[in-house]
Design an enzyme around this catalytic site. Structure first.
Site, PDB file in Angstrom:
ATOM      1  N   LYS A  36       1.377   4.660  -0.597  1.00 56.25           N
ATOM      2  CA  LYS A  36       2.941   4.699  -0.021  1.00 56.25           C
ATOM      3  C   LYS A  36       3.549   3.388  -0.170  1.00 56.25           C
ATOM      4  O   LYS A  36       2.490   2.400  -0.279  1.00 56.25           O
ATOM      5  CB  LYS A  36       2.671   4.897   1.384  1.00 56.25           C
ATOM      6  CG  LYS A  36       3.219   4.353   2.447  1.00 56.25           C
ATOM      7  CD  LYS A  36       2.978   4.852   3.783  1.00 56.25           C
ATOM      8  CE  LYS A  36       2.861   3.562   4.780  1.00 56.25           C
ATOM      9  NZ  LYS A  36       3.742   3.713   6.052  1.00 56.25           N
ATOM     10  N   LYS A  93      -6.288  -0.076   7.702  1.00 58.36           N
ATOM     11  CA  LYS A  93      -5.830  -1.249   8.168  1.00 58.36           C
ATOM     12  C   LYS A  93      -7.093  -2.183   8.327  1.00 58.36           C
ATOM     13  O   LYS A  93      -7.144  -3.382   8.167  1.00 58.36           O
ATOM     14  CB  LYS A  93      -4.814  -1.266   9.110  1.00 58.36           C
ATOM     15  CG  LYS A  93      -3.588  -0.765   8.507  1.00 58.36           C
ATOM     16  CD  LYS A  93      -2.268  -1.318   9.387  1.00 58.36           C
ATOM     17  CE  LYS A  93      -1.080  -0.809   8.617  1.00 58.36           C
ATOM     18  NZ  LYS A  93       0.013  -1.013   9.375  1.00 58.36           N
ATOM     19  N   LYS A 125       6.076  -1.691   3.538  1.00 57.68           N
ATOM     20  CA  LYS A 125       6.625  -3.305   3.941  1.00 57.68           C
ATOM     21  C   LYS A 125       5.692  -4.198   3.636  1.00 57.68           C
ATOM     22  O   LYS A 125       6.060  -5.213   3.030  1.00 57.68           O
ATOM     23  CB  LYS A 125       6.951  -3.131   5.379  1.00 57.68           C
ATOM     24  CG  LYS A 125       8.569  -2.784   5.649  1.00 57.68           C
ATOM     25  CD  LYS A 125       8.868  -3.260   7.134  1.00 57.68           C
ATOM     26  CE  LYS A 125       8.911  -2.058   8.000  1.00 57.68           C
ATOM     27  NZ  LYS A 125       7.726  -1.986   8.877  1.00 57.68           N
TER      28      LYS A 125
END
Ligand code: ATP
Ligand code: LTN
Length: 326
Positions: free
Chosen positions: A192, A111, A195
């Site tokens: 993956k 991230k 969201k």
């Protein structure tokens, strides 16, 4: 009775990955354990959030928990930011966690790469997660494989604290789906399903319209080989579709391979779309009944009343052990 806990971030309408990897597990566990399930809104602000969207997502996530079958009578359901003891406990734990440990976390590395201007909250995120877990002396933490490393860090922090200051925390264990199910993005099946993914085409959201769900699945990336078999390395797209089908029908990967071994890719996709649409249409119907009912506030009130006391006691114990008192 043994205890289990999990949290989901309100960072957008939850995905099929969250449903299979986290919520479906909790539905099974709610009859087996004393269950705690919360909305990890404090974790969500480690990445900038629009305030109006965030509060909408919090309410929507709660309604989705219920629509999926999380029973408020069997679970303590609460909003993380309403319980100030999580952040208090987290601070003490931060002072017992090394920078090196946090900078080695895979999620942090991923991230922080996306935005060079990341906040320090993104780095200390796993410590808040450790606080969520250790506050309740839970036996198990229900997570997808991507969160296993964070639960292991919570164990390391707990062990260190216990050694240094005397027995304070119970050791939590990660509890994952049987095959460590990780649902992958439909467009890029090496990534993956998430969201916060930018490309909507690869992500199925629990509130997507049936036609959109079908379109996304029919357009899923596969390969030029014609064989339907589970081989994550060489056939990530097909393996992902097999995995989704197996997770929703309760069949094993082997059984699904057997069903589709002589079929074409189009047939597999169409059958996967059918099972996904069937499962999600029931959830969507319940969701729209719940979202405007008054029951949501009452559920969060009950949840916070119950959990605040437990975490307050843990915080007081930690302070005492460390000499944080007059
Ligand atoms: P974000 O994109 O905001 O990081 P996310 O979709 O990755 O969100 P989280 O809120 O981080 O989801 O995760 C909630 C739970 O769902 C966790 O237990 C996580 O392990 C699980 N989970 C998330 N994505 C998947 C996936 N693709 N497959 C299986 N489990 C998943
Ligand atoms: N980091 C988790 C959400 C989360 C969580 C937790 C899960 C926050 N605190 C405690 C289990 C236990 C995530 O992003 N999936």
């Amino acid at each position: 009775m043994e205890k289990i806990l999990t949290g989901l971030q309100p960072t957008g309408v939850i995905t099929l990955g969250n449903y299979i990897g986290a919520i479906k597990q909790m539905i099974k566990y709610q009859d087996m354990y004393e269950s705690y399930i919360f909305i990890a809104d404090m974790h969500s602000i480690t990445i900038p959030q629009d305030p109006i969207e965030l509060s909408k997502n919090i309410k929507s996530l709660l309604a989705l928990y219920l629509a999926c079958g999380i029973d408020p009578k069997k679970n303590k359901i609460f909003l993380q930011s309403e319980n100030e003891y999580h952040a208090n406990i987290s601070w003490i734990l931060e002072c017992n966690t090394y920078y090196g440990e946090l900078s080695r976390m895979t999620q942090f590395k991923d991230k922080s790469k996306k935005n060079a201007n990341f906040t320090s909250g993104l780095l200390t995120y796993p410590v808040l997660m450790a606080a969520d877990i250790l506050a309740y002396d839970v036996d198990y933490v229900a997570v997808g494989v991507d969160q296993k490393q964070h639960v292991e860090l919570a164990r390391d922090i707990a062990e260190r604290f216990n050694k240094k200051f005397g027995n304070t925390f119970k050791m939590p264990n990660p509890l994952m789906t049987k095959e460590g199910t990780k649902i992958m993005d439909l467009v890029d099946p090496t990534k993956k399903m998430s969201k916060s993914s930018e490309n909507q085409k690869g992500v199925i959201r629990l509130l997507d319209d049936p036609e959109i769900i079908r379109k996304k699945i029919m357009g899923a990336t596969t390969d030029s080989d014609m064989k339907i078999c589970f081989d994550v390395e060489n056939k990530p797209g097909i393996s992902n579709l097999i995995n989704i089908y197996a997770s929703l029908t309760g069949k094993t990967i082997k059984e699904v391979e057997e069903i589709f071994k002589d079929k074409k890719y189009g047939e597999l996709k169409s059958c996967v779309a059918d099972v996904v649409i069937q499962e999600l249409s029931v959830i969507q119907k319940r969701y729209y009944e719940i979202i405007n009912s008054g029951e949501l506030n009452k559920i969060l009130d009950d949840g916070i009343n119950f959990t605040r006391n437990i975490s307050k006691n843990k915080f007081e114990l930690m302070k005492n052990k460390m000499g944080l008192h007059r």
